[in-house]
Design an enzyme around this catalytic site. Structure first.
Site, short mmCIF file in Angstrom:
data_model
loop_
_atom_site.label_atom_id
_atom_site.label_comp_id
_atom_site.label_asym_id
_atom_site.label_seq_id
_atom_site.Cartn_x
_atom_site.Cartn_y
_atom_site.Cartn_z
N HIS A 223 0.88 -1.19 0.00
CA HIS A 223 0.00 0.00 0.00
C HIS A 223 0.91 1.23 0.00
CE1 HIS A 223 -3.57 2.27 0.50
NE2 HIS A 223 -3.94 1.96 1.73
N HIS A 263 -1.63 -1.96 -9.63
CA HIS A 263 -2.67 -1.42 -8.75
C HIS A 263 -3.89 -2.33 -8.83
CE1 HIS A 263 -5.47 1.45 -6.98
NE2 HIS A 263 -4.40 2.10 -6.54
N ASP A 318 2.60 5.99 -6.38
CA ASP A 318 3.86 5.98 -5.64
C ASP A 318 5.08 6.08 -6.54
OD1 ASP A 318 2.69 5.76 -3.14
OD2 ASP A 318 2.45 3.61 -3.34
N1 ACO Z 1 5.91 -5.71 -10.73
C1 ACO Z 1 5.89 -6.85 -11.45
N2 ACO Z 1 4.79 -7.65 -11.53
C2 ACO Z 1 3.69 -7.26 -10.87
C3 ACO Z 1 3.64 -6.07 -10.14
C4 ACO Z 1 4.80 -5.28 -10.07
N3 ACO Z 1 4.86 -4.17 -9.34
N4 ACO Z 1 2.41 -5.94 -9.61
C5 ACO Z 1 1.70 -7.00 -10.00
N5 ACO Z 1 2.46 -7.81 -10.75
C6 ACO Z 1 2.03 -9.04 -11.36
C7 ACO Z 1 1.96 -10.16 -10.32
O1 ACO Z 1 3.20 -10.84 -10.18
C8 ACO Z 1 0.88 -11.03 -10.87
O2 ACO Z 1 1.42 -11.81 -11.92
P1 ACO Z 1 1.09 -13.38 -12.02
O3 ACO Z 1 -0.41 -13.43 -12.17
O4 ACO Z 1 1.88 -13.81 -13.19
O5 ACO Z 1 1.56 -13.95 -10.71
C9 ACO Z 1 -0.10 -10.06 -11.51
O6 ACO Z 1 0.68 -8.90 -11.79
C10 ACO Z 1 -1.27 -9.68 -10.62
O7 ACO Z 1 -0.76 -9.33 -9.33
P2 ACO Z 1 -1.67 -9.36 -8.02
O8 ACO Z 1 -0.77 -9.32 -6.82
O9 ACO Z 1 -2.67 -10.44 -8.08
O10 ACO Z 1 -2.45 -8.03 -8.18
P3 ACO Z 1 -3.00 -7.15 -7.02
O11 ACO Z 1 -4.20 -6.49 -7.52
O12 ACO Z 1 -3.14 -7.86 -5.73
O13 ACO Z 1 -1.74 -6.17 -6.87
C11 ACO Z 1 -0.45 -4.56 -5.88
C12 ACO Z 1 -1.77 -4.89 -6.56
C13 ACO Z 1 -0.40 -5.24 -4.51
C14 ACO Z 1 -0.39 -3.07 -5.67
C15 ACO Z 1 0.75 -5.04 -6.76
O14 ACO Z 1 0.67 -4.48 -8.04
C16 ACO Z 1 2.11 -4.74 -6.14
O15 ACO Z 1 2.57 -5.50 -5.26
N6 ACO Z 1 2.76 -3.62 -6.58
C17 ACO Z 1 4.05 -3.23 -6.07
C18 ACO Z 1 3.87 -2.47 -4.76
C19 ACO Z 1 3.18 -1.13 -4.98
O16 ACO Z 1 3.54 -0.37 -5.85
N7 ACO Z 1 2.22 -0.81 -4.09
C20 ACO Z 1 1.51 0.48 -4.14
C21 ACO Z 1 0.15 0.33 -4.70
S1 ACO Z 1 -0.66 1.89 -4.91
C22 ACO Z 1 -1.13 2.33 -3.37
O17 ACO Z 1 -1.39 1.55 -2.53
C23 ACO Z 1 -1.18 3.72 -3.06
#
Ligand code: ACO
Length: 381
Positions: A223, A263, A318
């Protein structure tokens, strides 16, 4: 009753709200019907606070009155400063200092009580929002061995924060960039920290408890914690003289996610990232350009060369906020607390809105454990 499990509550709607509208497919964000682009460009953060709490943009008189109320509430009680001093002595993370500081304010609130009505909740919310920047700026100075500064009587919330942090009044571009960043982070539907705050307030706990819980939820790397991670990535790239693409490839080969990308709701570039990218570029034009260059190199590589956006993974809010704050001279571990300082407005607005027709939030879990264990006395285990 269905026993279907909604992991992560994906796509589950738990409340109605008139606060923020998010179109994740088209990258659109509105607060109370106004586009985030217009609010960032034409309104101050104080106007946005008024809009979120009262439902409409303030008149000049209303804004003056609201701003004066906030300004009156900015100073901290001495014992809260002493609490911060003791946290600085053990080098606590600023997010810990913020959470503890907000909690320590509660006994000083003249309205402190459980089951607050709207007026009490609003007053508590205003006091918390007024004091959060002071807590953070005081903490930063204390951990540098300096004494906290009193709030500047003539500056708005954003400029005053930068002044209390650095001891210098920010220039126009710095003050405007920071004010916009606060506006852009103010509200975002039922994200994890807002939901946490609303769950807490649904028990009729007070706003201090709701905000303290929201800060805890925001601190995690999935987050709000990601903005610190982005800046630390950029600093690591810089200190090791790395090519940003090399860093990304190494992280990806270790199965790590790129901070600031992806996201739950946006499947395209976050509109807030678009605006913050522009601010980062402007600040790079008048200062150091390398931070902006690293971020754009990473974005282009991930989106254009690797085509991640086709899988719905694009820069989130972010990704560019860190380089904006860094160029304003703010250290990386302050970024998530700054996010909290702004998002507290959304937490409080959602609490006020939810409490209009409050219903205790109490979901279920599906039990998957044993049901027929025989008790064995401790001597025989
Ligand atoms: N880099 C590379 N791959 C990613 C990323 C990333 N930042 N984010 C998601 N993916 C991929 C996952 O590995 C997954 O791939 P797979 O299906 O092959 O395993 C797919 O995308 C879906 O990911 P999920 O975790 O199911 O998606 P979710 O909706 O839960 O994720 C999240 C959202 C938690 C924000 C995720 O994108 C992440 O961890 N991002 C990095 C951390 C981040 O930037 N957080 C800030 C979010 S914005 C905020 O809160 C203000």
């Amino acid at each position: 009753m269905s026993d279907e499990v909604h992991k992560g509550l994906d796509d589950v709607v738990v409340a109605e709200s008139q606060l923020s509208y998010i179109d994740g497919e088209n990258g659109q964000l509105l607060y109370r019907g106004y586009s985030i682009q217009d609010l960032a460009e034409y309104a101050t953060f104080e106007e946005v606070l008024f809009l979120l709490f009262e439902g409409e943009l303030p008149t000049k008189e209303q804004l003056d009155e609201f701003t004066a109320t906030i300004r009156e509430e900015r100073s901290l009680p001495d014992d809260v400063i002493e609490t911060l001093r003791s946290l600085a002595a053990v080098d606590a993370h600023p997010m810990t200092a913020l959470r503890t500081g907000v909690s320590a304010l509660e006994p000083h609130d003249p309205d402190q009580r459980l089951d607050p009505d709207r007026n009490v909740a609003l007053s508590q919310g205003r006091r918390i929002l007024a004091k959060m920047p002071t807590i953070l700026a005081a903490y930063e100075r204390l951990r540098l061995g300096k004494e906290p500064l009193d709030p500047h009587p003539d500056l708005n919330l954003a400029a005053n924060f930068l002044y209390m942090l650095t001891g210098e009044e920010p220039d126009e571009i710095g003050a405007k960039s920071f004010d916009q960043a606060l506006t852009l982070h103010a509200d975002h539907g039922f994200n994890a920290s807002t939901f946490t705050a609303v769950v807490i307030a649904s028990t009729r706990a007070n706003v201090y408890s709701a905000v303290t819980g929201g800060i805890g939820a925001l601190s995690g790397p999935l987050h709000g914690g990601a903005n610190q991670d982005v800046m630390e990535m950029l600093i690591e790239i810089d200190e090791n003289g790395m090519d940003p693409i090399e860093w990304i490839e190494e992280a990806r080969s270790n199965g790590e996610r790129v901070p600031g990308f992806g996201h739950r709701v946006y499947k395209v570039k976050d509109p807030r990232a678009e605006i913050l990218q522009e601010r980062s570029r402007e600040l790079a034009d008048v200062g150091e350009s390398k931070w902006y260059d690293y971020t754009t190199t990473i974005e282009n590589y991930l989106t254009e060369d690797l085509g991640l956006t086709e899988n719905g993974i694009a820069p989130n809010v972010d990704f560019y906020s860190g380089s904006v704050y860094y160029q304003l001279g703010i250290p990386a571990d302050m970024y998530t607390p700054i996010f909290a300082m702004s998002r507290a407005s959304g937490w409080i607005a959602h609490v006020l809105e939810y409490q209009e027709e409050n219903r205790l939030i109490r979901p279920l879990s599906k039990y998957t454990g044993e049901t027929d264990n025989e008790f064995i006395s401790i001597e025989e285990r």
